[in-house]
Design a protein around this motif. Sequence first.
Motif, PDB file in Angstrom:
ATOM      1  N   ILE A 102       0.808  -1.219   0.000  1.00  0.00           N
ATOM      2  CA  ILE A 102       0.000   0.000   0.000  1.00  0.00           C
ATOM      3  C   ILE A 102       0.841   1.270   0.000  1.00  0.00           C
ATOM      4  O   ILE A 102       0.315   2.359  -0.200  1.00  0.00           O
ATOM      5  N   LEU A 103       2.158   1.145   0.168  1.00  0.00           N
ATOM      6  CA  LEU A 103       3.031   2.310   0.097  1.00  0.00           C
ATOM      7  C   LEU A 103       3.259   2.765  -1.339  1.00  0.00           C
ATOM      8  O   LEU A 103       3.694   3.885  -1.578  1.00  0.00           O
ATOM      9  N   PHE A 104       2.947   1.894  -2.312  1.00  0.00           N
ATOM     10  CA  PHE A 104       3.134   2.236  -3.718  1.00  0.00           C
ATOM     11  C   PHE A 104       1.916   2.996  -4.257  1.00  0.00           C
ATOM     12  O   PHE A 104       0.922   3.181  -3.559  1.00  0.00           O
ATOM     13  N   GLU A 105       2.019   3.414  -5.526  1.00  0.00           N
ATOM     14  CA  GLU A 105       0.987   4.267  -6.120  1.00  0.00           C
ATOM     15  C   GLU A 105      -0.378   3.601  -6.186  1.00  0.00           C
ATOM     16  O   GLU A 105      -1.398   4.205  -5.854  1.00  0.00           O
ATOM     17  N   LYS A 106      -0.415   2.347  -6.626  1.00  0.00           N
ATOM     18  CA  LYS A 106      -1.712   1.705  -6.784  1.00  0.00           C
ATOM     19  C   LYS A 106      -1.574   0.190  -6.825  1.00  0.00           C
ATOM     20  O   LYS A 106      -0.483  -0.342  -7.063  1.00  0.00           O
ATOM     21  N   GLY A 107      -2.693  -0.471  -6.589  1.00  0.00           N
ATOM     22  CA  GLY A 107      -2.753  -1.915  -6.697  1.00  0.00           C
ATOM     23  C   GLY A 107      -3.886  -2.314  -7.622  1.00  0.00           C
ATOM     24  O   GLY A 107      -4.924  -1.641  -7.665  1.00  0.00           O
ATOM     25  N   ILE A 108      -3.687  -3.398  -8.372  1.00  0.00           N
ATOM     26  CA  ILE A 108      -4.714  -3.916  -9.271  1.00  0.00           C
ATOM     27  C   ILE A 108      -4.960  -5.378  -8.911  1.00  0.00           C
ATOM     28  O   ILE A 108      -4.072  -6.219  -9.060  1.00  0.00           O
ATOM     29  N   GLU A 109      -6.156  -5.664  -8.410  1.00  0.00           N
ATOM     30  CA  GLU A 109      -6.523  -7.021  -8.036  1.00  0.00           C
ATOM     31  C   GLU A 109      -7.899  -7.345  -8.601  1.00  0.00           C
ATOM     32  O   GLU A 109      -8.861  -6.602  -8.373  1.00  0.00           O
ATOM     33  N   HIS A 110      -8.000  -8.439  -9.353  1.00  0.00           N
ATOM     34  CA  HIS A 110      -9.269  -8.882  -9.940  1.00  0.00           C
ATOM     35  C   HIS A 110      -9.924  -7.767 -10.757  1.00  0.00           C
ATOM     36  O   HIS A 110     -11.145  -7.589 -10.726  1.00  0.00           O
ATOM     37  N   GLY A 111      -9.094  -7.001 -11.458  1.00  0.00           N
ATOM     38  CA  GLY A 111      -9.597  -5.928 -12.300  1.00  0.00           C
ATOM     39  C   GLY A 111      -9.944  -4.648 -11.556  1.00  0.00           C
ATOM     40  O   GLY A 111     -10.358  -3.669 -12.179  1.00  0.00           O
ATOM     41  N   VAL A 112      -9.790  -4.661 -10.242  1.00  0.00           N
ATOM     42  CA  VAL A 112     -10.089  -3.469  -9.442  1.00  0.00           C
ATOM     43  C   VAL A 112      -8.800  -2.695  -9.189  1.00  0.00           C
ATOM     44  O   VAL A 112      -7.835  -3.246  -8.653  1.00  0.00           O
ATOM     45  N   GLU A 113      -8.793  -1.426  -9.592  1.00  0.00           N
ATOM     46  CA  GLU A 113      -7.631  -0.572  -9.386  1.00  0.00           C
ATOM     47  C   GLU A 113      -7.867   0.324  -8.179  1.00  0.00           C
ATOM     48  O   GLU A 113      -8.890   1.010  -8.097  1.00  0.00           O
ATOM     49  N   THR A 114      -6.937   0.296  -7.232  1.00  0.00           N
ATOM     50  CA  THR A 114      -7.080   1.045  -5.983  1.00  0.00           C
ATOM     51  C   THR A 114      -5.877   1.947  -5.786  1.00  0.00           C
ATOM     52  O   THR A 114      -4.734   1.504  -5.925  1.00  0.00           O
ATOM     53  N   GLY A 143      -3.072   3.791  -3.845  1.00  0.00           N
ATOM     54  CA  GLY A 143      -2.336   3.547  -2.616  1.00  0.00           C
ATOM     55  C   GLY A 143      -1.856   4.830  -1.976  1.00  0.00           C
ATOM     56  O   GLY A 143      -2.335   5.926  -2.290  1.00  0.00           O
ATOM     57  N   CYS A 144      -0.874   4.715  -1.097  1.00  0.00           N
ATOM     58  CA  CYS A 144      -0.359   5.888  -0.389  1.00  0.00           C
ATOM     59  C   CYS A 144       0.543   6.741  -1.273  1.00  0.00           C
ATOM     60  O   CYS A 144       0.741   7.922  -0.987  1.00  0.00           O
ATOM     61  N   GLY A 145       1.120   6.153  -2.318  1.00  0.00           N
ATOM     62  CA  GLY A 145       1.921   6.928  -3.256  1.00  0.00           C
ATOM     63  C   GLY A 145       3.269   7.381  -2.735  1.00  0.00           C
ATOM     64  O   GLY A 145       3.840   8.342  -3.252  1.00  0.00           O
ATOM     65  N   GLU A 146       3.813   6.690  -1.732  1.00  0.00           N
ATOM     66  CA  GLU A 146       5.138   7.058  -1.246  1.00  0.00           C
ATOM     67  C   GLU A 146       6.222   6.634  -2.247  1.00  0.00           C
ATOM     68  O   GLU A 146       7.294   7.245  -2.299  1.00  0.00           O
ATOM     69  N   TRP A 147       5.939   5.585  -3.017  1.00  0.00           N
ATOM     70  CA  TRP A 147       6.829   5.153  -4.102  1.00  0.00           C
ATOM     71  C   TRP A 147       6.002   4.993  -5.365  1.00  0.00           C
ATOM     72  O   TRP A 147       4.843   4.576  -5.294  1.00  0.00           O
ATOM     73  N   PRO A 148       6.568   5.289  -6.540  1.00  0.00           N
ATOM     74  CA  PRO A 148       5.863   4.948  -7.776  1.00  0.00           C
ATOM     75  C   PRO A 148       5.882   3.438  -7.968  1.00  0.00           C
ATOM     76  O   PRO A 148       6.773   2.755  -7.471  1.00  0.00           O
ATOM     77  N   GLY A 149       4.893   2.934  -8.681  1.00  0.00           N
ATOM     78  CA  GLY A 149       4.867   1.502  -8.934  1.00  0.00           C
ATOM     79  C   GLY A 149       3.488   0.921  -8.751  1.00  0.00           C
ATOM     80  O   GLY A 149       2.631   1.488  -8.068  1.00  0.00           O
ATOM     81  N   VAL A 150       3.284  -0.244  -9.385  1.00  0.00           N
ATOM     82  CA  VAL A 150       1.984  -0.897  -9.384  1.00  0.00           C
ATOM     83  C   VAL A 150       2.115  -2.278  -8.753  1.00  0.00           C
ATOM     84  O   VAL A 150       3.014  -3.056  -9.096  1.00  0.00           O
ATOM     85  N   VAL A 151       1.221  -2.577  -7.835  1.00  0.00           N
ATOM     86  CA  VAL A 151       1.119  -3.923  -7.255  1.00  0.00           C
ATOM     87  C   VAL A 151       0.192  -4.731  -8.152  1.00  0.00           C
ATOM     88  O   VAL A 151      -0.964  -4.350  -8.358  1.00  0.00           O
ATOM     89  N   GLU A 152       0.700  -5.825  -8.714  1.00  0.00           N
ATOM     90  CA  GLU A 152      -0.076  -6.626  -9.651  1.00  0.00           C
ATOM     91  C   GLU A 152       0.164  -8.108  -9.401  1.00  0.00           C
ATOM     92  O   GLU A 152       1.069  -8.487  -8.662  1.00  0.00           O
ATOM     93  N   ARG A 153      -0.637  -8.940 -10.048  1.00  0.00           N
ATOM     94  CA  ARG A 153      -0.537 -10.370  -9.837  1.00  0.00           C
ATOM     95  C   ARG A 153       0.801 -10.899 -10.359  1.00  0.00           C
ATOM     96  O   ARG A 153       1.274 -10.504 -11.423  1.00  0.00           O
ATOM     97  N   LEU A 154       1.411 -11.784  -9.583  1.00  0.00           N
ATOM     98  CA  LEU A 154       2.653 -12.410 -10.012  1.00  0.00           C
ATOM     99  C   LEU A 154       2.417 -13.259 -11.254  1.00  0.00           C
ATOM    100  O   LEU A 154       1.395 -13.938 -11.383  1.00  0.00           O
ATOM    101  N   GLN A 155       3.384 -13.222 -12.162  1.00  0.00           N
ATOM    102  CA  GLN A 155       3.307 -14.011 -13.402  1.00  0.00           C
ATOM    103  C   GLN A 155       4.166 -15.264 -13.232  1.00  0.00           C
ATOM    104  O   GLN A 155       5.259 -15.374 -13.764  1.00  0.00           O
TER     105      GLN A 155
END
Length: 215
Positions: free
Chosen positions: A88-100, A102-114
Amino acid sequence: MSAPSVVVLDYGSGNLRSAVRAMERAGAAVTLTSDLDTAMEADGLLVPGVGAYEACMRGLRAIRGERIIARRLSGGRPVLGICVGMQILFEKGIEHGVETEGCGEWPGVVERLQAPIVPHMGWNTVAVPSGTRLFAGIEDERFYFVHSYGVRDWTLATNDRTPDSHQPLVTWADHGGDRFVAAVENGPLCATQFHPEKSGDAGAQLLRNWVSSLS
């Protein structure tokens, strides 16, 4: 010398009791609370987190936790995030198509592992950068992960004129051929994707390293 004070932020997410016990064993005087003033005054703030990114952010905002984190960091006061508490310290998270957001302390996206098998559950080695303080003495150890999502691309630009001592230190791990951020050390803000409180002696040493940096 008195023990450093640490607040474990209570926003309805995370293994709170195990986090409190782990921080106490690491030598901290621990308070579990969502109170803004108490969280601001502590030597260190621990932000836990398990479950869905969106649910964690909803709980965090309910207690103005994102403001607590931002205000502490603006004053150079240490914060440690664990698992989804890191995500949640990163810009945003995407889970099951839902984009949320985050706190935006670091740039970056939390996404499903490939990776062929998800979730990533179990013990993993990590690739630790030189100059680490968080992993001092445990650079070659294994840590316990439980997650399906992560930050797979570190996008924070660094400045060649910035001293090395102020550059973010990023630790990486690999699961099924997919590389992701396992930990970050960035001035007063540190975080781990793995659970140090579940990582045996190595995790205990990491928490001691962090607590010792507070005094």
